[in-house]
Design a protein around this motif. Structure first.
Motif, mmCIF file in Angstrom:
data_model
loop_
_atom_site.group_PDB
_atom_site.id
_atom_site.type_symbol
_atom_site.label_atom_id
_atom_site.label_comp_id
_atom_site.label_asym_id
_atom_site.label_seq_id
_atom_site.Cartn_x
_atom_site.Cartn_y
_atom_site.Cartn_z
ATOM 1 N N ALA A 190 0.833 -1.203 0.000
ATOM 2 C CA ALA A 190 0.000 0.000 0.000
ATOM 3 C C ALA A 190 0.870 1.257 0.000
ATOM 4 O O ALA A 190 1.806 1.367 0.798
ATOM 5 C CB ALA A 190 -0.920 0.004 1.212
ATOM 6 N N PRO A 191 0.596 2.213 -0.891
ATOM 7 C CA PRO A 191 1.331 3.485 -0.867
ATOM 8 C C PRO A 191 1.099 4.220 0.454
ATOM 9 O O PRO A 191 0.132 3.933 1.174
ATOM 10 C CB PRO A 191 0.732 4.261 -2.048
ATOM 11 N N PRO A 192 1.948 5.192 0.794
ATOM 12 C CA PRO A 192 1.851 5.868 2.093
ATOM 13 C C PRO A 192 0.489 6.497 2.377
ATOM 14 O O PRO A 192 0.023 6.474 3.504
ATOM 15 C CB PRO A 192 2.945 6.942 1.997
ATOM 16 N N LYS A 193 -0.169 7.073 1.377
ATOM 17 C CA LYS A 193 -1.433 7.773 1.609
ATOM 18 C C LYS A 193 -2.653 6.956 1.198
ATOM 19 O O LYS A 193 -3.750 7.487 1.109
ATOM 20 C CB LYS A 193 -1.426 9.105 0.858
ATOM 21 N N VAL A 194 -2.451 5.674 0.945
ATOM 22 C CA VAL A 194 -3.560 4.792 0.556
ATOM 23 C C VAL A 194 -3.698 3.703 1.609
ATOM 24 O O VAL A 194 -2.759 2.930 1.841
ATOM 25 C CB VAL A 194 -3.312 4.170 -0.834
ATOM 26 N N THR A 195 -4.876 3.640 2.245
ATOM 27 C CA THR A 195 -5.088 2.674 3.331
ATOM 28 C C THR A 195 -6.413 1.954 3.124
ATOM 29 O O THR A 195 -7.478 2.510 3.438
ATOM 30 C CB THR A 195 -5.100 3.390 4.692
ATOM 31 N N PRO A 196 -6.399 0.723 2.593
ATOM 32 C CA PRO A 196 -7.647 -0.045 2.477
ATOM 33 C C PRO A 196 -8.214 -0.374 3.854
ATOM 34 O O PRO A 196 -7.527 -0.260 4.881
ATOM 35 C CB PRO A 196 -7.203 -1.315 1.736
ATOM 36 N N VAL A 197 -9.470 -0.806 3.870
ATOM 37 C CA VAL A 197 -10.171 -1.054 5.125
ATOM 38 C C VAL A 197 -9.469 -2.102 5.979
ATOM 39 O O VAL A 197 -9.332 -1.933 7.198
ATOM 40 C CB VAL A 197 -11.634 -1.477 4.839
ATOM 41 N N ALA A 198 -9.025 -3.201 5.368
ATOM 42 C CA ALA A 198 -8.381 -4.261 6.151
ATOM 43 C C ALA A 198 -7.138 -3.730 6.864
ATOM 44 O O ALA A 198 -6.908 -4.014 8.046
ATOM 45 C CB ALA A 198 -8.005 -5.424 5.235
ATOM 46 N N MET A 199 -6.346 -2.954 6.171
ATOM 47 C CA MET A 199 -5.138 -2.388 6.762
ATOM 48 C C MET A 199 -5.483 -1.351 7.838
ATOM 49 O O MET A 199 -4.851 -1.308 8.903
ATOM 50 C CB MET A 199 -4.293 -1.755 5.660
#
Length: 588
Positions: A521-530
């Motif tokens: 995951a890129p620094p500013k991208v956070t999926p729900v699971a993460m």
């Protein structure tokens, strides 16, 4: 002269089609190699190269030797083997029992088994794990709070332990085993059981000496898949096992990459290589066990399909169905619902509210998380199902090298945990300068999520294509349509309902995938699971539960809307069919 010109024109058209077809199939083979085969080769290269591909690191055996001489490696192998054997045995035994109950008996509630298993199958493992952490946390789990009210000691239940991890993994993979074996139990000839009963064998003896051996391939196939899935498991071992000192392949690889400074890539790849070898050994072991044995139970003769009468013991199996439903669905879901409405997780005295949901929608970062996850799920689910349908179509309709090569390429993701798959792709793009701009982007994460989900999508595509007769495609080819037009205008139109179902289910798997985003995951991208995992680490479990409940609610709305649309379309088609029939009667 005209005949000669027509012949020459047809010859040139045939030559163009042959060249175009050859070019397309060559591009297809190269694409499979680039997407599936090439990244896996990085595991072998990474095992003997100390450092990132962008570094001028020499080839060395030191990291490989360090991994195999480390006590932690052998402890990891021991823990993984214990989980595979114990959880695999429980999951396969439970799946076989429920498949037999659902297919061959008169147990009350058996008709709910398949819908229940399908629902459990597509609940993300992280959701299930977090639900049980809320239930069985030693300090403030809901079940422990209830236990204290009836006088039981504090920490009566501890989910972060060997028994807790074994229970979660066994229950989590039981639906896979059930669905893999259900068809075999339905198709077997029950006359074999009747013959055993006439010979004086009881129900229990018949089950173990006749029923189970007759579905041997399905059981060994399920056992192989469950063993691979347990080897690959990351969410539950990471959130539950590490607290109890239980280290498995996936969590130890994560430690080598994220918890070591500098990252020990060679050790991580060495463990991944061991995992691949173990998966191959399991596959060869299954082949050896089944070689030379016949399991034919269906013949041209008709066989009876009446449910087997079990007498009073059927109520025991009915209770087991409800216990499974309680442990695997009702309790975790209830814990997530209650936990998501707690102001502070575990403190019931503060009451319940929707403050966590309001806070998520008001927080720009968490709102962006929901948007990012929705985009990943839609795009990734579509890509996964599209690739799965294309590759499955090739395997089903082609032969020789192309079929074997495609089957092998698509099988590769089964053998690799999501964390290893992500690491392999990261090294693969860094080795080729032209691909390096993909590093640290959402595009790379999406590609790996698609690849990780393709094995599941392929099973759905196989079921859809198995229902289509090749005669339909042959008719299209005779009418002058090329292969691509046949695929789009005939095959895709007929499997469209299955395609949409597979798209939705693949999207659910992508939503629940934790391993790939943790690494890519890129620094500013956070999926729900993460995001939920990070909230768990920071102690904000109630907010994490609310995040998952929003996603679950959205998925439920999609399912209901899809069901309503499909029902409306079916009703419209039926009305048109009746209208057309009436007009034909009037005309006649």
């Amino acid at each position: 002269m005209t005949a000669t010109m027509d012949f020459e024109r047809d010859r040139r058209a045939s030559l163009r089609r042959s060249i175009t077809g050859g070019a397309l199939w060559s591009a297809f083979v190269l694409a499979l190699a680039l997407v599936f085969v090439y990244p896996v080769s990085m595991i072998i290269i990474g095992t003997f190269r100390d450092g990132l591909p962008t570094q001028a690191a020499p080839l060395t055996l030191q990291g490989f030797l360090d991994a195999f001489t480390s006590e932690m490696t052998w402890e990891t192998l021991l823990h993984s083997t214990i989980l595979v054997v114990v959880c695999g045995a429980i999951a396969v035994a439970g799946g076989a029992m429920f498949a037999w109950v659902g297919a061959n008996t008169n147990v009350p509630g058996r008709r709910w088994l398949t819908p229940l298993m399908v629902i459990n199958l597509f609940i993300p493992p992280l959701f299930h794990t977090m639900g049980w952490l809320m239930l069985g946390n030693k300090q403030n789990g809901l079940l422990n709070q209830l236990a204290q009210l009836v006088g039981l000691p504090e920490g009566f239940i501890n989910i972060q332990s060997w028994p807790g991890l074994i229970m979660l993994l066994s229950l989590g993979y039981m639906p896979f085993a059930y669905l893999l074996m259900l068809g075999a139990f339905k198709n077997r000839d029950q006359a074999l059981d009747e013959a055993a009963a006439i010979s004086g064998a009881g129900t229990l003896r018949t089950f173990f000496t006749i029923t189970i051996p007759s579905v041997g391939p399905a059981i060994t196939g399920a056992a192989l898949l469950i063993a691979v899935l347990v080897f690959q498991s990351f969410d539950s071992p990471q959130m539950i096992g590490r607290q109890a000192g239980i280290h498995v392949f996936s969590t130890q690889i994560y430690r080598y990459i994220r918890d070591s400074v500098p990252a020990e890539y060679t050790r991580a790849f060495a463990l991944a290589l061991i995992l691949i070898v173990l998966v191959l050994v399991l596959f060869l072991l299954q082949r050896a066990l089944l070689r030379g044995r016949s399991f034919t139970t269906l013949t041209g003769k008709t066989s009876r399909r009446e449910p087997q009468e079990l007498g009073p013991v059927r109520w025991v199996f009915a209770v087991l169905i409800w216990i499974f439903m309680l442990l695997n669905l009702i309790l975790p879901l209830a814990a997530m619902i209650i936990g998501s409405m707690q102001k502070i997780y575990g403190v019931m005295s503060l009451g319940l509210s929707l403050d966590n949901y309001v806070a998520i929608l008001d927080d720009p970062k968490l709102s962006a998380t929901l948007t990012t996850t929705a985009q990943l799920a839609l795009l990734g689910g579509f890509g996964s199902m599209a690739v799965a349908l294309l590759t499955t179509y090739v395997v089903a309709r082609r032969g020789g090298f192309l079929k074997a090569y495609t089957s092998f390429a698509v099988w590769i993701p089964w053998a690799l945990p999501g964390l290893v798959l992500a690491l392999a792709y990261m090294f693969a793009i860094l080795y080729i300068p032209a691909f390096r701009p993909l590093y640290g982007t959402s595009a790379l994460m999406t590609i790996v999520l698609i690849v990780a989900t393709i094995p599941v999508s392929s099973r759905i595509a196989e079921g859809a294509l198995a229902q289509l007769s090749p005669e339909l495609e042959e008719a299209g080819a005779i009418s002058g349509a090329n292969r691509m037009r046949v695929l789009v205008s005939i095959v895709l139109r007929l499997v469209l309902p299955s395609f949409f179902a597979g798209w939705f289910l693949a999207a659910l798997f992508i939503i629940g995938n934790l391993a790939v985003p943790l690494l890519l995951a890129p620094p500013k991208v956070t999926p729900v699971a993460m995001a939920a995992y990070e909230l768990f680490l920071s102690g904000e479990m109630s907010t994490g539960a609310a995040l998952f409940m929003i996603i679950l609610l959205a998925a439920t709305v999609v399912v209901v809307a899809g069901a309503v649309i499909m029902k409306a379309v079916s009703a419209l088609q039926a009305r048109r069919g009746r209208s057309g029939t009436s007009l034909s009667h009037i005309a006649s």
